[in-house]
Design an enzyme around this catalytic site. Sequence first.
Site, PDB file in Angstrom:
ATOM      1  N   GLY A 117      -1.919  -5.867   8.326  1.00  0.00           N
ATOM      2  CA  GLY A 117      -3.049  -5.926   7.350  1.00  0.00           C
ATOM      3  C   GLY A 117      -2.699  -6.926   6.195  1.00  0.00           C
ATOM      4  O   GLY A 117      -3.694  -7.792   5.967  1.00  0.00           O
ATOM      5  N   ARG A 135       2.066 -30.946  10.565  1.00  0.00           N
ATOM      6  CA  ARG A 135       1.365 -29.904  11.114  1.00  0.00           C
ATOM      7  C   ARG A 135       0.505 -28.804  10.075  1.00  0.00           C
ATOM      8  O   ARG A 135      -0.570 -28.381  10.342  1.00  0.00           O
ATOM      9  CB  ARG A 135       2.269 -29.091  11.887  1.00  0.00           C
ATOM     10  CG  ARG A 135       2.577 -29.915  13.131  1.00  0.00           C
ATOM     11  CD  ARG A 135       3.999 -29.649  13.905  1.00  0.00           C
ATOM     12  NE  ARG A 135       4.404 -30.310  14.729  1.00  0.00           N
ATOM     13  CZ  ARG A 135       5.637 -30.085  15.358  1.00  0.00           C
ATOM     14  NH1 ARG A 135       6.507 -29.509  15.297  1.00  0.00           N
ATOM     15  NH2 ARG A 135       5.830 -31.120  16.510  1.00  0.00           N
ATOM     16  N   ARG A 186       7.957 -33.481  10.699  1.00  0.00           N
ATOM     17  CA  ARG A 186       6.914 -33.167  11.542  1.00  0.00           C
ATOM     18  C   ARG A 186       6.074 -31.989  11.162  1.00  0.00           C
ATOM     19  O   ARG A 186       5.124 -31.581  11.520  1.00  0.00           O
ATOM     20  CB  ARG A 186       7.553 -33.113  13.123  1.00  0.00           C
ATOM     21  CG  ARG A 186       8.408 -32.010  13.440  1.00  0.00           C
ATOM     22  CD  ARG A 186       8.946 -32.198  14.711  1.00  0.00           C
ATOM     23  NE  ARG A 186       9.753 -30.690  15.102  1.00  0.00           N
ATOM     24  CZ  ARG A 186      10.937 -30.628  14.750  1.00  0.00           C
ATOM     25  NH1 ARG A 186      11.677 -31.720  13.716  1.00  0.00           N
ATOM     26  NH2 ARG A 186      11.700 -29.533  14.960  1.00  0.00           N
ATOM     27  N   HIS A 187       6.965 -31.021  10.453  1.00  0.00           N
ATOM     28  CA  HIS A 187       6.203 -29.840  10.215  1.00  0.00           C
ATOM     29  C   HIS A 187       5.341 -29.819   9.067  1.00  0.00           C
ATOM     30  O   HIS A 187       4.318 -29.276   9.113  1.00  0.00           O
ATOM     31  CB  HIS A 187       7.224 -28.722   9.764  1.00  0.00           C
ATOM     32  CG  HIS A 187       8.327 -28.312  10.820  1.00  0.00           C
ATOM     33  ND1 HIS A 187       8.150 -28.051  12.291  1.00  0.00           N
ATOM     34  CD2 HIS A 187       9.902 -28.780  10.908  1.00  0.00           C
ATOM     35  CE1 HIS A 187       9.291 -27.939  12.717  1.00  0.00           C
ATOM     36  NE2 HIS A 187      10.239 -28.544  12.028  1.00  0.00           N
ATOM     37  N   CYS A 199       2.723  -3.488   3.974  1.00  0.00           N
ATOM     38  CA  CYS A 199       2.207  -2.224   4.363  1.00  0.00           C
ATOM     39  C   CYS A 199       2.647  -1.812   5.479  1.00  0.00           C
ATOM     40  O   CYS A 199       3.994  -1.862   5.975  1.00  0.00           O
ATOM     41  CB  CYS A 199       0.500  -2.661   4.778  1.00  0.00           C
ATOM     42  SG  CYS A 199       0.446  -4.002   6.099  1.00  0.00           S
ATOM     43  N   GLY A 200       2.217  -0.847   6.243  1.00  0.00           N
ATOM     44  CA  GLY A 200       2.715  -0.199   7.077  1.00  0.00           C
ATOM     45  C   GLY A 200       3.428  -1.148   8.321  1.00  0.00           C
ATOM     46  O   GLY A 200       4.570  -0.633   8.811  1.00  0.00           O
ATOM     47  N   THR A 201       2.568  -1.811   8.823  1.00  0.00           N
ATOM     48  CA  THR A 201       3.057  -2.735   9.829  1.00  0.00           C
ATOM     49  C   THR A 201       3.369  -4.075   9.368  1.00  0.00           C
ATOM     50  O   THR A 201       3.820  -5.001   9.931  1.00  0.00           O
ATOM     51  CB  THR A 201       2.074  -2.960  11.192  1.00  0.00           C
ATOM     52  OG1 THR A 201       1.123  -3.241  10.285  1.00  0.00           O
ATOM     53  CG2 THR A 201       1.605  -1.540  11.750  1.00  0.00           C
ATOM     54  N   GLY A 202       2.622  -4.557   8.122  1.00  0.00           N
ATOM     55  CA  GLY A 202       2.774  -5.897   7.640  1.00  0.00           C
ATOM     56  C   GLY A 202       1.376  -6.620   8.259  1.00  0.00           C
ATOM     57  O   GLY A 202       1.109  -7.821   7.726  1.00  0.00           O
ATOM     58  N   HIS A 238       9.898 -24.206   9.366  1.00  0.00           N
ATOM     59  CA  HIS A 238       8.839 -24.727  10.275  1.00  0.00           C
ATOM     60  C   HIS A 238       7.558 -24.691   9.464  1.00  0.00           C
ATOM     61  O   HIS A 238       6.645 -25.636   9.576  1.00  0.00           O
ATOM     62  CB  HIS A 238       8.649 -24.033  11.620  1.00  0.00           C
ATOM     63  CG  HIS A 238       9.874 -24.685  12.461  1.00  0.00           C
ATOM     64  ND1 HIS A 238       9.754 -24.612  13.941  1.00  0.00           N
ATOM     65  CD2 HIS A 238      11.182 -25.108  12.222  1.00  0.00           C
ATOM     66  CE1 HIS A 238      11.100 -24.942  14.491  1.00  0.00           C
ATOM     67  NE2 HIS A 238      11.765 -25.261  13.227  1.00  0.00           N
ATOM     68  N   ARG A 295       6.824   0.724   8.053  1.00  0.00           N
ATOM     69  CA  ARG A 295       7.218   1.601   8.947  1.00  0.00           C
ATOM     70  C   ARG A 295       7.914   1.139  10.009  1.00  0.00           C
ATOM     71  O   ARG A 295       8.120   1.617  11.007  1.00  0.00           O
ATOM     72  CB  ARG A 295       5.601   2.083   9.467  1.00  0.00           C
ATOM     73  CG  ARG A 295       5.000   3.087   8.240  1.00  0.00           C
ATOM     74  CD  ARG A 295       3.710   3.339   8.703  1.00  0.00           C
ATOM     75  NE  ARG A 295       3.203   4.430   7.719  1.00  0.00           N
ATOM     76  CZ  ARG A 295       1.815   4.723   7.604  1.00  0.00           C
ATOM     77  NH1 ARG A 295       1.087   3.974   8.346  1.00  0.00           N
ATOM     78  NH2 ARG A 295       1.506   5.365   6.719  1.00  0.00           N
ATOM     79  N   ASP A 306       0.743  -1.127  -0.060  1.00  0.00           N
ATOM     80  CA  ASP A 306       0.338   0.033  -0.164  1.00  0.00           C
ATOM     81  C   ASP A 306       0.948   1.264  -0.056  1.00  0.00           C
ATOM     82  O   ASP A 306       2.134   1.094  -0.333  1.00  0.00           O
ATOM     83  CB  ASP A 306      -0.843   0.030   1.206  1.00  0.00           C
ATOM     84  CG  ASP A 306      -0.232   0.154   2.484  1.00  0.00           C
ATOM     85  OD1 ASP A 306       0.922   0.302   2.654  1.00  0.00           O
ATOM     86  OD2 ASP A 306      -1.041   0.306   3.496  1.00  0.00           O
TER      87      ASP A 306
HETATM   88  C1  RB5 Z   1      -2.121   2.553   6.764  1.00  0.00           C
HETATM   89  O1  RB5 Z   1      -2.144   3.606   7.110  1.00  0.00           O
HETATM   90  C2  RB5 Z   1      -1.918   1.291   7.435  1.00  0.00           C
HETATM   91  O2  RB5 Z   1      -2.908   1.141   8.077  1.00  0.00           O
HETATM   92  C3  RB5 Z   1      -1.490   0.125   6.800  1.00  0.00           C
HETATM   93  O3  RB5 Z   1      -0.373   0.168   6.051  1.00  0.00           O
HETATM   94  C4  RB5 Z   1      -1.217  -1.177   7.578  1.00  0.00           C
HETATM   95  O4  RB5 Z   1      -0.081  -0.897   8.696  1.00  0.00           O
HETATM   96  C5  RB5 Z   1      -2.251  -2.037   8.050  1.00  0.00           C
HETATM   97  O5  RB5 Z   1      -2.207  -3.347   8.658  1.00  0.00           O
END
Ligand code: RB5
Length: 149
Positions: free
Chosen positions: A70, A136, A132-133, A65-68, A98, A109, A8
């Site tokens: 989403g 699972r 074993r992996h 994305c910002g955090t990964g 695994h 970010r 994104d």
């Molecule tokens: C966008 O602002 C942010 O919400 C998106 O990049 C992501 O971090 C969502 O998980």
Amino acid sequence: MRIGIASDHAGYEMKRYLIAYLKKEGYEVIDFGPDVLKKVDYPDYGAKASAELSSGTIDRAILICGTGIGMSIVANRFPGVRAALCYDPFLAEIARLHNDANALALGGRIVANELACEIVRIFLETKFGGGRHLRRIKKIEKICSRTEK
Ligand code: RB5
């Protein structure tokens, strides 16, 4: 190995950085967008790459994305996709060894571009451990086949 990549707006710069890195390393890279830096919704682009991974037209997906978070949530809705959110190379190694993860979610970010390259390198070079992996993972597939009916 065919690698799909998507982001994104918050992952866009990292995506461009990783595309250059992957091409330099000789990988075939398919960019599922966005093509320009603009505010977009991560499910739209994450779903495009995840659908291709699910159908087998690409071998791995890298989703940023910002955090990964989403992107990992979106990707894991697709049959056969095992997405792992990795913030360091160790997690990337274990995700392959695994979990046979085939999608890597990254936080644009959260981690620096250079560290993201190292995470990607380990993710692409590490083989699944099997044994074993595998048992699972088969159990996960069984759970999914029940819920998809
Ligand atoms: C966008 O602002 C942010 O919400 C998106 O990049 C992501 O971090 C969502 O998980």
